[in-house]
Design a protein around this motif. Structure first.
Motif, PDB file in Angstrom:
ATOM      1  N   ILE A  90       0.838  -1.191   0.000  1.00 13.65           N
ATOM      2  CA  ILE A  90       0.000   0.000   0.000  1.00 13.65           C
ATOM      3  C   ILE A  90       0.876   1.245   0.000  1.00 13.65           C
ATOM      4  N   LYS A  91       0.499   2.229  -0.779  1.00 14.83           N
ATOM      5  CA  LYS A  91       1.159   3.534  -0.803  1.00 14.83           C
ATOM      6  C   LYS A  91       0.261   4.504  -0.067  1.00 14.83           C
ATOM      7  N   LEU A  92       0.744   5.036   1.064  1.00 15.54           N
ATOM      8  CA  LEU A  92      -0.108   5.837   1.934  1.00 15.54           C
ATOM      9  C   LEU A  92      -0.039   7.331   1.682  1.00 15.54           C
ATOM     10  N   ASN A  93       1.070   7.827   1.141  1.00 15.90           N
ATOM     11  CA  ASN A  93       1.224   9.277   1.036  1.00 15.90           C
ATOM     12  C   ASN A  93       2.082   9.632  -0.168  1.00 15.90           C
ATOM     13  N   PRO A  94       1.512  10.295  -1.171  1.00 19.72           N
ATOM     14  CA  PRO A  94       2.288  10.667  -2.358  1.00 19.72           C
ATOM     15  C   PRO A  94       3.314  11.762  -2.087  1.00 19.72           C
ATOM     16  N   MET A  95       3.236  12.401  -0.903  1.00 20.84           N
ATOM     17  CA  MET A  95       4.158  13.493  -0.585  1.00 20.84           C
ATOM     18  C   MET A  95       5.429  13.021   0.112  1.00 20.84           C
ATOM     19  N   GLY A  96       5.553  11.718   0.389  1.00 28.09           N
ATOM     20  CA  GLY A  96       6.747  11.218   1.049  1.00 28.09           C
ATOM     21  C   GLY A  96       6.567   9.774   1.495  1.00 28.09           C
ATOM     22  N   THR A  97       7.659   9.167   1.908  1.00 29.54           N
ATOM     23  CA  THR A  97       7.643   7.771   2.333  1.00 29.54           C
ATOM     24  C   THR A  97       7.149   7.652   3.771  1.00 29.54           C
ATOM     25  N   VAL A  98       6.130   6.853   3.976  1.00 21.90           N
ATOM     26  CA  VAL A  98       5.607   6.601   5.314  1.00 21.90           C
ATOM     27  C   VAL A  98       6.363   5.409   5.903  1.00 21.90           C
ATOM     28  N   THR A  99       6.948   5.619   7.077  1.00 20.70           N
ATOM     29  CA  THR A  99       7.716   4.570   7.747  1.00 20.70           C
ATOM     30  C   THR A  99       6.935   3.996   8.937  1.00 20.70           C
ATOM     31  N   ILE A 100       7.488   2.931   9.512  1.00 19.25           N
ATOM     32  CA  ILE A 100       6.896   2.363  10.723  1.00 19.25           C
ATOM     33  C   ILE A 100       6.833   3.414  11.824  1.00 19.25           C
ATOM     34  N   HIS A 101       7.879   4.230  11.941  1.00 18.33           N
ATOM     35  CA  HIS A 101       7.886   5.318  12.933  1.00 18.33           C
ATOM     36  C   HIS A 101       6.675   6.226  12.750  1.00 18.33           C
ATOM     37  N   HIS A 102       6.339   6.551  11.512  1.00 22.42           N
ATOM     38  CA  HIS A 102       5.215   7.450  11.261  1.00 22.42           C
ATOM     39  C   HIS A 102       3.889   6.824  11.694  1.00 22.42           C
ATOM     40  N   LEU A 103       3.716   5.531  11.470  1.00 23.71           N
ATOM     41  CA  LEU A 103       2.477   4.888  11.919  1.00 23.71           C
ATOM     42  C   LEU A 103       2.415   4.836  13.435  1.00 23.71           C
ATOM     43  N   LEU A 104       3.533   4.536  14.088  1.00 25.03           N
ATOM     44  CA  LEU A 104       3.548   4.474  15.549  1.00 25.03           C
ATOM     45  C   LEU A 104       3.180   5.816  16.176  1.00 25.03           C
ATOM     46  N   THR A 105       3.543   6.903  15.521  1.00 27.03           N
ATOM     47  CA  THR A 105       3.347   8.246  16.080  1.00 27.03           C
ATOM     48  C   THR A 105       2.154   8.986  15.463  1.00 27.03           C
ATOM     49  N   HIS A 106       1.347   8.311  14.664  1.00 34.40           N
ATOM     50  CA  HIS A 106       0.191   8.955  14.007  1.00 34.40           C
ATOM     51  C   HIS A 106       0.623  10.170  13.192  1.00 34.40           C
ATOM     52  N   SER A 107       1.754  10.060  12.522  1.00 41.21           N
ATOM     53  CA  SER A 107       2.259  11.210  11.755  1.00 41.21           C
ATOM     54  C   SER A 107       2.481  10.872  10.289  1.00 41.21           C
ATOM     55  N   SER A 108       1.625  10.012   9.748  1.00 39.79           N
ATOM     56  CA  SER A 108       1.756   9.607   8.345  1.00 39.79           C
ATOM     57  C   SER A 108       1.348  10.707   7.378  1.00 39.79           C
ATOM     58  N   GLY A 109       0.625  11.714   7.893  1.00 34.78           N
ATOM     59  CA  GLY A 109       0.074  12.757   7.030  1.00 34.78           C
ATOM     60  C   GLY A 109      -1.310  12.421   6.532  1.00 34.78           C
ATOM     61  N   LEU A 110      -1.827  11.262   6.960  1.00 33.96           N
ATOM     62  CA  LEU A 110      -3.137  10.789   6.530  1.00 33.96           C
ATOM     63  C   LEU A 110      -4.151  11.034   7.636  1.00 33.96           C
TER      64      LEU A 110
END
Length: 345
Positions: A90-110
């Motif tokens: 799954i590609k979550l954000n066209p503005m940058g790469t979403v990492t595991i860190h981003h999901l853990l911190t609710h900072s995916s941009g989604l």
């Protein structure tokens, strides 16, 4: 430690709010120093709430999911900076790469897609909408076009994303080769002695001391309901005060309890660091870590906490590492008012 005033306060509040029951535990220096139930776990049968009463803990489950990820990090099986699409298609954000860190911190941009709220409301009959997402894979399919909703670059803004923690559960499954629930049970719950902490309906149904899940109508009547089984790594655990104070003690003791080590001290500190501001400011400086919310200035001390809500049960977990003191509160339900066209709350 005198808990008399606290007990008086609790009783006054459950009377005001018409809560059926509540259980509380306080841990200090690794010991359960206070535990008590108030009110009923089952009103019709007149059964009292106790420290052993089972309730859903909702989003406190996210801290277990984060801990499971950190175990895999410590074992060298994944990195916090790994892209999510390394493990799930799954590609979550066209503005940058979403990492595991981003999901853990609710900072995916989604921004939140509302799957959990729609699922819980549908199961409990609180809404006419129906979202039958029976598995994490169903949630992944639901998110196929999620990238179209992205509003910020990864790491820039906080958006509470239950779906992100569902994806983390899938990552745990694919990296470990075990279903998420089995991994948490074998690697966290059993080593900590949390024998009455459950994911599955069949486990809960065998337990004799489960709090009846109620909703409260606008006249203040308590209506028996059900737990929304099917939510998993974002909010699916049910537990009790005794088990949860063991978990809190492990966190306070930097990843260890009675000689059992979950992860190293440095990874617990990493989880509690606080990476991104949350939009609510009860204390004033809250940030989100890995499945935990952190304040650095709670009366001059660092406070780590999380709450959970699945409609018919709510729970709160908080601890102050420097004082080696923590508390867990579990109760039911959130007040829900019945209206002619359905339920609002």
């Amino acid at each position: 430690m005198d808990f008399g005033e606290i007990e008086e306060f609790i009783l006054s509040k459950i009377r005001e709010s018409r809560l059926p029951g509540l259980s509380i535990g306080v841990v200090r220096d690794g010991e359960l120093v206070y535990a008590k139930g108030f009110g009923f776990r089952d009103i019709d049968k007149g059964l009292p709430a106790t420290p052993r009463t089972i309730y859903g803990i909702g989003s406190i489950t996210k801290s277990f999911t984060a801990l499971a990820i950190l175990r895999l990090v410590e074992e060298g099986r994944l990195s916090l900076e790994d892209p999510v699409d390394k493990y799930v298609p799954i590609k979550l954000n066209p503005m940058g790469t979403v990492t595991i860190h981003h999901l853990l911190t609710h900072s995916s941009g989604l921004p939140a897609l509302g799957y959990a709220e729609a699922y819980i409301n549908g199961v409990l009959g609180l809404d006419s909408n129906w979202l039958p997402l029976a598995t994490p894979e169903d949630v992944l399919a639901f998110m196929r076009s999620a990238a179209d909703w992205a509003v910020a670059r990864p790491g820039e803004r906080f958006f509470y994303l239950n779906e992100g923690y569902v994806i983390l559960g899938l990552i745990i499954k694919r990296v470990s080769g075990m279903p998420y629930e089995d991994f948490v049970r074998e690697k966290i719950l059993k080593p900590l002695g949390m024998a009455r902490t459950y994911f599955m309906a069949e486990e809960v149904l065998k337990d004799p001391e489960v709090a009846t899940p109620y909703i409260i109508d606008r006249e203040g009547k308590h209506i028996p309901s059900k737990f929304p089984f099917g939510i998993t790594s974002d909010g699916g655990l049910l537990s009790n005060v005794v088990d949860m104070t063991r978990y809190v003690s492990m966190l306070i003791n930097r990843g260890e309890l009675n000689g059992v080590r979950m992860v190293g001290r440095e990874l617990i500190e990493t989880a509690e660091r606080g990476y991104i501001d949350v939009p609510w400011k009860i204390i004033g400086d809250e940030k989100y870590g890995y499945g935990l919310i952190v304040s650095q200035n709670f009366y001059g001390r660092r406070l780590v906490e999380h709450s959970g809500n699945v409609g018919v049960y709510t729970a709160d977990m908080a601890y102050i590492p420097s004082e080696k003191m923590g508390v867990i509160i579990m109760r039911m339900p959130r007040v829900i008012h019945y209206q002619r066209w359905g339920f609002t709350y």
